[in-house]
Write a protein that holds these residues in place. Structure first.
Motif, PDB file in Angstrom:
ATOM      1  N   LYS A  17       6.463   5.193  46.867  1.00 64.88           N
ATOM      2  CA  LYS A  17       5.666   5.933  45.893  1.00 64.88           C
ATOM      3  C   LYS A  17       6.161   5.673  44.475  1.00 64.88           C
ATOM      4  N   ARG A  18       7.514   5.616  44.316  1.00 70.57           N
ATOM      5  CA  ARG A  18       8.063   5.348  43.000  1.00 70.57           C
ATOM      6  C   ARG A  18       7.665   3.959  42.518  1.00 70.57           C
ATOM      7  N   LEU A  19       7.698   2.989  43.442  1.00 73.49           N
ATOM      8  CA  LEU A  19       7.316   1.627  43.077  1.00 73.49           C
ATOM      9  C   LEU A  19       5.846   1.550  42.685  1.00 73.49           C
ATOM     10  N   SER A  20       4.986   2.249  43.427  1.00 72.99           N
ATOM     11  CA  SER A  20       3.560   2.240  43.098  1.00 72.99           C
ATOM     12  C   SER A  20       3.305   2.920  41.758  1.00 72.99           C
ATOM     13  N   HIS A  21       4.019   4.017  41.501  1.00 71.99           N
ATOM     14  CA  HIS A  21       3.867   4.687  40.212  1.00 71.99           C
ATOM     15  C   HIS A  21       4.353   3.795  39.080  1.00 71.99           C
ATOM     16  N   ALA A  22       5.460   3.075  39.303  1.00 75.98           N
ATOM     17  CA  ALA A  22       5.994   2.182  38.281  1.00 75.98           C
ATOM     18  C   ALA A  22       5.030   1.044  37.987  1.00 75.98           C
ATOM     19  N   ALA A  23       4.272   0.603  39.001  1.00 72.20           N
ATOM     20  CA  ALA A  23       3.309  -0.483  38.785  1.00 72.20           C
ATOM     21  C   ALA A  23       2.059   0.014  38.065  1.00 72.20           C
ATOM     22  N   ILE A  24       1.667   1.274  38.315  1.00 73.23           N
ATOM     23  CA  ILE A  24       0.438   1.811  37.725  1.00 73.23           C
ATOM     24  C   ILE A  24       0.673   2.359  36.321  1.00 73.23           C
ATOM     25  N   GLU A  25       1.887   2.881  36.085  1.00 76.26           N
ATOM     26  CA  GLU A  25       2.156   3.594  34.835  1.00 76.26           C
ATOM     27  C   GLU A  25       1.876   2.758  33.581  1.00 76.26           C
ATOM     28  N   PRO A  26       2.294   1.473  33.479  1.00 80.15           N
ATOM     29  CA  PRO A  26       1.975   0.697  32.267  1.00 80.15           C
ATOM     30  C   PRO A  26       0.481   0.570  32.005  1.00 80.15           C
ATOM     31  N   TRP A  27      -0.307   0.453  33.083  1.00 77.51           N
ATOM     32  CA  TRP A  27      -1.755   0.314  32.909  1.00 77.51           C
ATOM     33  C   TRP A  27      -2.374   1.615  32.393  1.00 77.51           C
ATOM     34  N   LEU A  28      -1.764   2.754  32.753  1.00 74.64           N
ATOM     35  CA  LEU A  28      -2.262   4.028  32.227  1.00 74.64           C
ATOM     36  C   LEU A  28      -2.047   4.110  30.717  1.00 74.64           C
ATOM     37  N   TYR A  29      -0.888   3.618  30.262  1.00 78.02           N
ATOM     38  CA  TYR A  29      -0.633   3.620  28.826  1.00 78.02           C
ATOM     39  C   TYR A  29      -1.557   2.639  28.093  1.00 78.02           C
ATOM     40  N   LEU A  30      -1.871   1.526  28.745  1.00 72.38           N
ATOM     41  CA  LEU A  30      -2.721   0.514  28.120  1.00 72.38           C
ATOM     42  C   LEU A  30      -4.207   0.817  28.245  1.00 72.38           C
ATOM     43  N   SER A  31      -4.575   1.776  29.085  1.00 72.68           N
ATOM     44  CA  SER A  31      -5.987   2.013  29.378  1.00 72.68           C
ATOM     45  C   SER A  31      -6.823   2.329  28.141  1.00 72.68           C
ATOM     46  N   PRO A  32      -6.356   3.136  27.164  1.00 71.19           N
ATOM     47  CA  PRO A  32      -7.209   3.350  25.984  1.00 71.19           C
ATOM     48  C   PRO A  32      -7.534   2.065  25.229  1.00 71.19           C
ATOM     49  N   ALA A  33      -6.509   1.200  25.051  1.00 72.91           N
ATOM     50  CA  ALA A  33      -6.746  -0.071  24.357  1.00 72.91           C
ATOM     51  C   ALA A  33      -7.666  -0.976  25.168  1.00 72.91           C
ATOM     52  N   ILE A  34      -7.479  -1.012  26.498  1.00 67.31           N
ATOM     53  CA  ILE A  34      -8.324  -1.852  27.346  1.00 67.31           C
ATOM     54  C   ILE A  34      -9.772  -1.384  27.304  1.00 67.31           C
ATOM     55  N   ILE A  35      -9.975  -0.073  27.385  1.00 68.14           N
ATOM     56  CA  ILE A  35     -11.340   0.473  27.322  1.00 68.14           C
ATOM     57  C   ILE A  35     -11.991   0.135  25.985  1.00 68.14           C
ATOM     58  N   LEU A  36     -11.214   0.265  24.905  1.00 66.28           N
ATOM     59  CA  LEU A  36     -11.740  -0.046  23.571  1.00 66.28           C
ATOM     60  C   LEU A  36     -12.128  -1.514  23.453  1.00 66.28           C
ATOM     61  N   LEU A  37     -11.282  -2.404  23.976  1.00 66.35           N
ATOM     62  CA  LEU A  37     -11.586  -3.830  23.915  1.00 66.35           C
ATOM     63  C   LEU A  37     -12.831  -4.168  24.733  1.00 66.35           C
ATOM     64  N   VAL A  38     -12.947  -3.549  25.901  1.00 66.98           N
ATOM     65  CA  VAL A  38     -14.119  -3.815  26.747  1.00 66.98           C
ATOM     66  C   VAL A  38     -15.394  -3.341  26.062  1.00 66.98           C
ATOM     67  N   VAL A  39     -15.344  -2.132  25.484  1.00 65.28           N
ATOM     68  CA  VAL A  39     -16.533  -1.556  24.854  1.00 65.28           C
ATOM     69  C   VAL A  39     -16.909  -2.303  23.578  1.00 65.28           C
ATOM     70  N   VAL A  40     -15.901  -2.650  22.762  1.00 65.61           N
ATOM     71  CA  VAL A  40     -16.166  -3.227  21.448  1.00 65.61           C
ATOM     72  C   VAL A  40     -16.365  -4.738  21.516  1.00 65.61           C
ATOM     73  N   LEU A  41     -15.656  -5.430  22.411  1.00 66.19           N
ATOM     74  CA  LEU A  41     -15.709  -6.896  22.441  1.00 66.19           C
ATOM     75  C   LEU A  41     -16.468  -7.452  23.649  1.00 66.19           C
ATOM     76  N   LEU A  42     -16.063  -7.038  24.840  1.00 66.12           N
ATOM     77  CA  LEU A  42     -16.616  -7.677  26.041  1.00 66.12           C
ATOM     78  C   LEU A  42     -18.080  -7.323  26.258  1.00 66.12           C
ATOM     79  N   VAL A  43     -18.430  -6.051  26.135  1.00 67.33           N
ATOM     80  CA  VAL A  43     -19.819  -5.628  26.367  1.00 67.33           C
ATOM     81  C   VAL A  43     -20.783  -6.279  25.372  1.00 67.33           C
ATOM     82  N   PRO A  44     -20.509  -6.248  24.050  1.00 64.75           N
ATOM     83  CA  PRO A  44     -21.416  -6.951  23.126  1.00 64.75           C
ATOM     84  C   PRO A  44     -21.495  -8.450  23.388  1.00 64.75           C
ATOM     85  N   LEU A  45     -20.361  -9.060  23.813  1.00 62.05           N
ATOM     86  CA  LEU A  45     -20.390 -10.494  24.110  1.00 62.05           C
ATOM     87  C   LEU A  45     -21.317 -10.800  25.273  1.00 62.05           C
TER      88      LEU A  45
END
Length: 307
Positions: A17-45
């Motif tokens: 469980k600790r290993l799975s949390h350690a693998a997911i945790e960085p993506w949770l921190y990056l999720s706002p930036a990833i969502i913003l990039l998808v909405v602002v860049l990828l979707v219009p493209l």
């Protein structure tokens, strides 16, 4: 024995469980930036690319496949816009780079009033491009601007006429304005790269009898090469997709002499209301710039390995 095995299994579960949390945790921190990039860049493209396969009319659109791309093959206006874009990009980049490099080398040396010079050099970068284009258009106007009269006094023009109204010279107006606007980018980035070069290398080269030119070509330039490659790539992309300055100053005229691909895309989409064809031209420009960026990144990697 059974009790020991169950203890080992129960101890292994929290670890997994600790290993799975350690693998997911960085993506949770990056999720706002990833969502913003998808909405602002990828979707219009994706939407823009999908538009290039459709023909738009006043109230409907229809799928036409590669029809827009086939139409580009016989579009002479687009061909001239590609030539104008190449001229506009290369000339602007050439003067911006060498003038910016010269200013960076000057500002790297201590002298009285350097802080004031730095502020004046970096000032154009803070001016909005719309205001820059408007100001330079006024400067080239023979009624309210001084530049035509200065060119006439220097013997460069037979009479104080507007440079922007002559198809033979119109492109030089936006190029000069763009050079003034873009010099600070190279000055700032190259000055930062110069500050990172160890002074001991220059001192050792001077002790060995190297001339200033030899110290520049053998010490300074190799260290600047990776920075030069990435800044030239970024600035080329920005210049090639820059429509504001030209549109404010000339709107692509006279007689299409300053009509670049970004200006042509804007006119096709918002004046001719042909969003499908404008999207197809934008995809063409995107592909050309991606190919250019890949080639320059490969060159930069080879330079980094040799430094």
């Amino acid at each position: 024995m059974t009790y020991a095995v169950s203890e080992i299994r129960s101890a292994g579960k929290p670890r997994r469980k600790r290993l799975s949390h350690a693998a997911i945790e960085p993506w949770l921190y990056l999720s706002p930036a990833i969502i913003l990039l998808v909405v602002v860049l990828l979707v219009p493209l994706v939407i823009g690319i999908s538009y290039s396969f459709r023909k738009f009319s006043a109230f409907k659109s229809e799928y036409i496949g590669l029809g827009q791309y086939q139409a580009m093959l016989s579009d002479q206006v687009l061909g001239q816009a590609l030539v104008n874009t190449l001229w506009w990009t290369v000339a602007s980049l050439f003067f911006q780079f060498f003038l910016g490099l010269g200013l960076a080398l000057l500002l790297d040396k201590p002298f009285w009033g350097r802080k004031l010079v730095q502020a004046l050099v970096f000032l154009p970068w803070a001016v909005p491009s719309f205001l820059s284009g408007l100001t330079w258009a006024w400067l080239f106007n023979p009624i309210v601007g001084p530049l035509p009269h200065w060119l006439f006094a220097l013997g460069l023009k037979a009479e104080p006429t507007n440079v922007l109204s002559d198809p033979a010279t119109a492109m030089w107006g936006p190029i000069i304005a763009n050079v003034w606007f873009g010099i600070p980018f190279f000055a700032i980035t190259l000055l930062a790269a110069l500050k990172s070069i160890p002074s001991e290398l220059h001192e050792a080269a001077a002790i060995d009898g190297a001339s200033p030119w030899q110290r520049f070509t053998k010490v300074t330039l190799p260290f600047l090469a990776p920075t030069i490659a990435i800044t030239v790539m970024l600035r080329t992309i920005w210049i090639a997709t820059f429509a504001d300055l030209i549109f404010v100053m000339t709107e692509g005229g006279p007689a299409g002499s300053t009509n670049t691909v970004p200006v042509y895309i804007y006119v096709s989409a918002f004046k001719s209301l042909d969003k499908g064809y404008a999207s197809a031209v934008a995809v063409l420009l995107l592909v050309l710039l991606i190919a250019y960026a890949i080639a320059l990144i490969a060159i930069r990697r080879s330079l980094v390995r040799h430094v």
